[in-house]
Design a protein around this motif. Structure first.
Motif: not given
Length: 605
Positions: A583-588
């Motif tokens: 559940n990661y993000e590369t764009v907020k």
């Protein structure tokens, strides 16, 4: 976290165990790192390559494969089809040139000339090359941080090869492709047809207060569908005459989550690029004339962005006193008609490249390109590169080069007073030095230290609501490690690590990981079963929200692929993206999809 690495220590580690080894000769990989194709072990430029097998581990989305390349990172705003941008050594997409079978496929109607990787799949691709550092002396504008070459031909080995792939998986995702290529002594031909579609998932997690109903579309799916066909043909008609044809055609329908109407935001995107060339010999010299036409269209609910590009290039080659010269001229015309913004520009360029082998161990090249524009004036770019190979498999590379990014047509002619016709090109300089060792077993290790500075920046001024020539600068420096260890007959390890210190002025660059570590483990579990495990760990990562820098959590993404040989020509496989559901993000506040499972069948003929 600080890292201290001594070059002398690295050289000792790479040479000490193999003092008695002889020169290793491996199958040569051909890359486009200059005006003529060359072997990867014959260029002083730093080039990373993904081959067809590595690309197949991410067939319906190429972002995962790119993440394994040292110094390369991706940020995405959703699933397949959503905007995905690239960073190479800390420099974002407006500084990266993109070519498909030698054709420029960046969109002239964008705010900057960029290519959206969000819908790119590996289906039909045979090789992807990352030529790093400022390369404008060869590729012109935008090649400040490097160039990405997408190629359909998987091998120069003579013979014919075909492949059919069909895949299905999470979020009602379906993709298929059919490709065929043939190579003989007189040339090659390749064709690929592919389709991908998905019901998708909600691109954004939350919506700004400007949305009609904040939070209303948090779980609304954003589907995508796209078709693509590519063709390349190269043929020697006589001993003195050859022709070349290439074409790319794609059409896509994309749902995305914008700030104001996330429930109805859509893009219909059509791209058509074609190139034809004629090559001939006159005495001891060879010549080629090529014409490329590109048409790009993006239709939104609020308007349409249309643009065209017309390129004409002449290239000649001659040898004199042991030096190979490539010389020529290039002319490019671009026009846009984009929701109130209209404009055009014509650029002309002249170039000269010299390559020579000083000794059997040392090869050097020098390149210069002079560009003249109707709008922004002139620019001179250069590149000098050298490679020195020892007879024990050790090679040293070095490159010093310059680059430029011309102001885009939108930056010059933007509607509502945003454009500024007085803008001049951004300029860059790159210095890099590297060393690599190839062992007799086929294992290898490589280290590259790099530094790129960009000044004369073009930025959007929120006070005047227009583009201006800033006094600010960008600086990206760091170190890359890449390695391959053939541990046993049935298992191999590939790894990379990049430390990137990228800043604009004194502010740390957004969406550029300071530490990027990747590990890939490929194994043949049995004569019929093979697997590939990929782990990518990101540390010290920031984003920008409402003009302020925001620290993002470190994350680890694990991907797994397992295949089974059903027969000599039929393979079944299963692959899992984000195996640990991180559940990661590369764009907020944008989703990346979590754990997704795909299964497919690949037939070769």
């Amino acid at each position: 976290m600080k890292f201290s690495i001594k070059l002398s220590t690295f050289l000792l580690l790479t040479t000490a165990p193999v003092i008695a080894e002889e020169l290793i000769v491996l199958d040569e990989i051909t890359v486009t790192a200059g005006y003529t194709d060359t072997g990867i072990n014959e260029t002083g430029s730093s080039v990373s390559v993904l081959d067809q097998q590595e690309l197949q581990y991410s067939s319906s989305g190429i972002v995962q494969a790119f993440e394994n390349v040292a110094g390369v990172s991706m940020d995405t705003t959703g699933g397949l089809g959503a905007l995905a941008t690239i960073s190479v050594r800390g420099l974002k997409q407006q500084y990266i040139g993109v070519r498909f079978n030698g054709m420029d496929i960046t969109d002239p109607s964008g705010t900057q000339l960029t290519y959206d990787f969000g819908a790119l799949t590996s289906m039909g691709l045979g090789q992807v090359e990352f030529v790093k550092g400022s390369q404008s002396a060869v590729f012109g504008s935008e090649a400040v941080g490097g160039v990405i070459n997408l190629k359909t031909l998987s091998s120069n080995e003579e013979g014919s090869r075909g492949q059919f792939t069909v895949e299905a998986g999470s979020n009602e995702t379906y993709s298929s492709s059919l490709s065929y290529e043939r190579v003989d002594q007189k040339g090659s031909a390749a064709v690929s047809i592919s389709r991908a579609e998905t019901a998708g998932f909600s691109a954004r997690k939350t919506f700004a207060s400007t949305a009609p109903s904040p939070g209303e579309a948090d779980n609304e799916a954003d589907p995508y569908s796209g078709n693509q066909i590519s063709v390349s043909f190269n043929r020697e008609m006589t001993n003195n005459l050859a022709i070349s044809l290439s074409a790319l055609k794609s059409d896509e329908s994309i749902n995305y989550d914008g700030d104001f109407s996330p429930l109805t935001d859509t893009i219909d995107r059509d791209t058509t690029v074609m190139r034809g060339s004629l090559a001939f010999n006159l005495g001891a010299t060879s010549h080629e004339v090529g014409i490329t036409n590109g048409d790009f269209k993006r239709a939104y609910s609020f308007g349409t962005y249309d643009s065209e590009r017309r390129d004409v290039e002449y290239k000649g080659e001659a040898d004199f006193s042991g030096i190979s010269f490539t010389f020529g001229a290039h002319r490019s015309e671009e026009t846009i008609d984009a929701v109130g913004t209209t404009g055009d520009d014509t650029e002309g360029a002249y170039f000269l490249e010299a390559n020579t082998a000083i000794t059997d161990e040392l090869e050097i090249s020098a390149t210069a390109r002079q560009t003249e524009s109707d709008d922004f004036g002139s620019n001179t770019s250069y590149r000098t590169a050298a490679i020195y190979r020892l007879n024990n498999g050790v090679a040293f590379r070095t490159m010093v080069s310059s680059g430029f990014r011309a102001p885009s047509l939108y930056e010059r002619y933007g509607a509502f007073g945003a454009g500024n016709i007085n803008l001049k090109p951004e300029k860059s300089e790159t210095q890099e030095i590297g060393v690599e060792k190839v062992y007799q077993s086929g294992s290898s290790v490589r280290m590259t230290i790099f530094n790129t500075n960009v000044d004369n920046l073009i930025e959007y001024d929120m006070g005047t609501f227009s583009y201006t020539q800033a006094t600010n600068f960008r600086k990206s420096q760091g170190i890359e490690f890449e390695g391959k260890w053939l541990a046993y007959d049935r298992i191999s390890f590939d790894g990379s690590y990049a430390y990137v210190d990228a800043k604009t002025g004194t502010e740390v660059a957004a969406r550029v990981p300071k530490h990027d570590l990747s590990l890939s483990i490929s194994s043949n579990i049995s004569p019929k079963i093979s697997s590939n495990l990929e782990i990518n760990h990101i540390m010290d990562y920031k984003d920008t929200v409402s003009g302020s820098s925001v620290d993002m959590p470190d994350y680890t993404v694990t991907n797994l692929a397992v295949s089974y040989d059903m027969s000599n020509n039929l393979i079944g496989y299963v692959r899992i993206q984000d195996l640990m559901d991180s559940n990661y993000e590369t764009v907020k506040d944008f989703n990346t999809g979590g754990r997704q499972i795909f299964a497919g069948i690949r037939a070769t003929f």
